[in-house]
Every structure is written in structure tokens, then in C-alpha cells.
Design a protein around this motif. Structure first.
Motif, short mmCIF file in Angstrom:
data_model
loop_
_atom_site.label_atom_id
_atom_site.label_comp_id
_atom_site.label_asym_id
_atom_site.label_seq_id
_atom_site.Cartn_x
_atom_site.Cartn_y
_atom_site.Cartn_z
N PHE A 16 0.84 -1.20 0.00
CA PHE A 16 0.00 0.00 0.00
C PHE A 16 0.87 1.26 0.00
O PHE A 16 0.68 2.16 -0.82
N ILE A 17 1.83 1.34 0.91
CA ILE A 17 2.69 2.53 0.99
C ILE A 17 3.44 2.73 -0.32
O ILE A 17 3.48 3.85 -0.86
N ASN A 18 4.03 1.68 -0.83
CA ASN A 18 4.82 1.81 -2.06
C ASN A 18 3.98 2.19 -3.28
O ASN A 18 4.49 2.84 -4.19
N SER A 19 2.72 1.81 -3.30
CA SER A 19 1.87 2.15 -4.46
C SER A 19 1.07 3.43 -4.27
O SER A 19 0.76 4.11 -5.23
N TYR A 20 0.75 3.79 -3.04
CA TYR A 20 -0.15 4.92 -2.77
C TYR A 20 0.62 6.22 -2.48
O TYR A 20 0.19 7.29 -2.88
N VAL A 21 1.72 6.12 -1.76
CA VAL A 21 2.45 7.31 -1.31
C VAL A 21 3.46 7.72 -2.38
O VAL A 21 4.32 6.93 -2.76
N GLU A 22 3.34 8.96 -2.83
CA GLU A 22 4.20 9.44 -3.92
C GLU A 22 5.51 10.04 -3.42
O GLU A 22 6.56 9.82 -4.01
N SER A 23 5.47 10.78 -2.35
CA SER A 23 6.66 11.49 -1.84
C SER A 23 7.60 10.55 -1.10
O SER A 23 7.17 9.75 -0.27
N ASP A 24 8.90 10.66 -1.41
CA ASP A 24 9.90 9.85 -0.71
C ASP A 24 9.92 10.17 0.78
O ASP A 24 10.08 9.28 1.61
N SER A 76 -2.93 7.53 8.46
CA SER A 76 -3.13 7.44 7.02
C SER A 76 -2.23 8.47 6.36
O SER A 76 -2.28 9.65 6.69
N PRO A 77 -1.39 8.03 5.41
CA PRO A 77 -0.52 8.96 4.70
C PRO A 77 -1.24 9.61 3.53
O PRO A 77 -0.97 9.34 2.37
N ARG A 78 -2.20 10.45 3.85
CA ARG A 78 -3.01 11.07 2.80
C ARG A 78 -2.18 12.03 1.95
O ARG A 78 -1.08 12.41 2.34
N LYS A 79 -2.70 12.40 0.81
CA LYS A 79 -1.95 13.24 -0.14
C LYS A 79 -1.43 14.53 0.49
O LYS A 79 -0.25 14.84 0.40
N ALA A 80 -2.30 15.29 1.14
CA ALA A 80 -1.91 16.59 1.67
C ALA A 80 -1.14 16.48 2.98
O ALA A 80 -0.20 17.24 3.21
N GLY A 106 -8.50 17.57 14.00
CA GLY A 106 -9.74 17.25 13.34
C GLY A 106 -10.72 16.69 14.36
O GLY A 106 -10.43 16.66 15.55
N LYS A 107 -11.86 16.25 13.89
CA LYS A 107 -12.86 15.67 14.80
C LYS A 107 -12.37 14.37 15.42
O LYS A 107 -12.53 14.15 16.61
N ALA A 108 -11.73 13.52 14.60
CA ALA A 108 -11.29 12.22 15.11
C ALA A 108 -9.80 11.97 14.92
O ALA A 108 -9.32 10.88 15.17
N CYS A 109 -9.07 12.98 14.45
CA CYS A 109 -7.65 12.75 14.19
C CYS A 109 -6.85 14.04 14.30
O CYS A 109 -7.40 15.13 14.40
N ILE A 110 -5.55 13.87 14.26
CA ILE A 110 -4.60 14.97 14.26
C ILE A 110 -3.94 14.98 12.89
O ILE A 110 -3.50 13.93 12.40
N TYR A 111 -3.85 16.15 12.27
CA TYR A 111 -3.21 16.27 10.97
C TYR A 111 -1.82 16.87 11.11
O TYR A 111 -1.65 17.88 11.79
N ILE A 112 -0.83 16.21 10.48
CA ILE A 112 0.52 16.76 10.44
C ILE A 112 1.04 16.65 9.01
O ILE A 112 0.60 15.78 8.25
N LYS A 113 1.97 17.54 8.66
CA LYS A 113 2.58 17.49 7.33
C LYS A 113 3.69 16.45 7.27
O LYS A 113 3.79 15.70 6.31
N LYS A 114 4.55 16.44 8.30
CA LYS A 114 5.68 15.51 8.32
C LYS A 114 6.11 15.27 9.76
O LYS A 114 5.82 16.07 10.66
N LEU A 115 6.79 14.15 9.99
CA LEU A 115 7.19 13.78 11.34
C LEU A 115 8.12 14.81 11.99
O LEU A 115 8.07 15.02 13.19
N SER A 116 8.96 15.45 11.20
CA SER A 116 9.89 16.43 11.77
C SER A 116 9.18 17.66 12.33
O SER A 116 9.79 18.45 13.05
N ASP A 117 7.88 17.80 12.04
CA ASP A 117 7.10 18.92 12.60
C ASP A 117 6.63 18.66 14.03
O ASP A 117 6.11 19.57 14.68
#
Length: 145
Positions: A16-24, A76-80, A106-117
Motif C-alpha cells: 500500500f505505501i509503495n503504491s499509494y504514497v508518492e513522496s519519498d 493514514s498517509p493522505r496526499k496533503a 480534526g474531529k477524530a484525528c490529528i493532521y501533520i505534514k511531516k514527522l519532523s514537525d
């Protein structure tokens, strides 16, 4: 009663990660989250629905009668950005957000851009507090560990 759409599937997490996630960077962060959450929960990652990587499970039942199963922790490694399913919003746990870093709630989750944040130590405390909460309030796979 509506059926829960987020169920454990047989899809391979690595595929899933290798096919869905575009950014290295997002791929590397995804693999790091898998390593950390596996260590913190003692459970191997499983796919839940089409895009959530979950660890362990618990059974919930609401006063309305709606019930189902969900991962104890997940992301979930969503696009944004990443959606982190790691926080039980209780009065005792709100302070864990103070040192967390850059995020949106969010209502049920926390959104982050990257782990280093974010602060990984704060993430670990948050995850472990959520496991304790789930163990105290739900039928939880964490009791088996």
C-alpha cells in the motif's frame, strides 16, 4: 443500522505505501511511524479500509447502539498530510498537545505534514495514554499483551 466502512483488510501494508504514497519523505515517515507504533502497541500493522494503517484493535459500543471495531492506534498517509488516529480527547490527556508541535486538530484525528514537525516523545506519550484509555473504556486487544 449503518455498517462500519473501516474494517481490517488483507491488503499488504508495505505494498500500500509503495503504491499509494508518492513522496519519498512521506514514505520514509510512514515506515518510521510503522516502526514506532509497532513498538508502542506490540501489534503488527494492518490495513483498515482502503487507506488507514492500524495497530491492534478495540471494540466500541455507543449509547445509540452503534458498535464496531477500530484500530487502537493508526495513521493514514493522505496526499496533503498525515492523519494520525492516536489521541483520546479527555481532560487528563489535553496537556499532551502542549508540546506536540505543528498540527491541526480534526474531529477524530490529528493532521501533520511531516514527522519532523512534531515531538516524537510527545507522540509516544499520547499513543500510550490512548491505549490506557481504550483499555479502561472498551474491549481492547491491548489486554491480551
Amino acid at each position: 443500522m449503518a455498517e462500519n466502512k473501516t474494517k481490517e483488510t488483507k491488503v499488504d501494508v508495505i505494498d500500500f505505501i509503495n503504491s499509494y504514497v508518492e513522496s519519498d519523505l512521506k514514505k520514509a515517515d510512514s515506515f518510521q511511524l510503522i516502526k514506532l507504533m509497532t513498538e508502542w502497541t506490540g501489534f503488527e500493522p494492518k490495513m483498515w479500509g482502503p487507506t488507514i494503517i492500524g495497530f491492534g484493535s478495540y471494540h466500541y459500543k455507543y449509547a445509540s447502539g452503534h458498535e464496531g471495531d477500530a484500530p487502537m492506534l493508526g495513521f493514514s498517509p493522505r496526499k496533503a498530510e498525515f492523519s494520525l488516529y492516536v489521541f483520546s480527547p479527555t481532560e487528563e490527556n489535553k496537556h499532551l498537545l502542549d508540546d506536540f508541535g505543528k498540527f491541526k486538530m480534526g474531529k477524530a484525528c490529528i493532521y501533520i505534514k511531516k514527522l519532523s514537525d512534531i515531538n516524537i516523545v510527545a507522540l509516544e506519550k499520547m499513543c500510550k495514554a490512548s491505549i490506557v484509555y481504550l483499555n479502561e473504556h472498551h474491549e481492547c486487544a491491548c489486554r491480551e499483551k
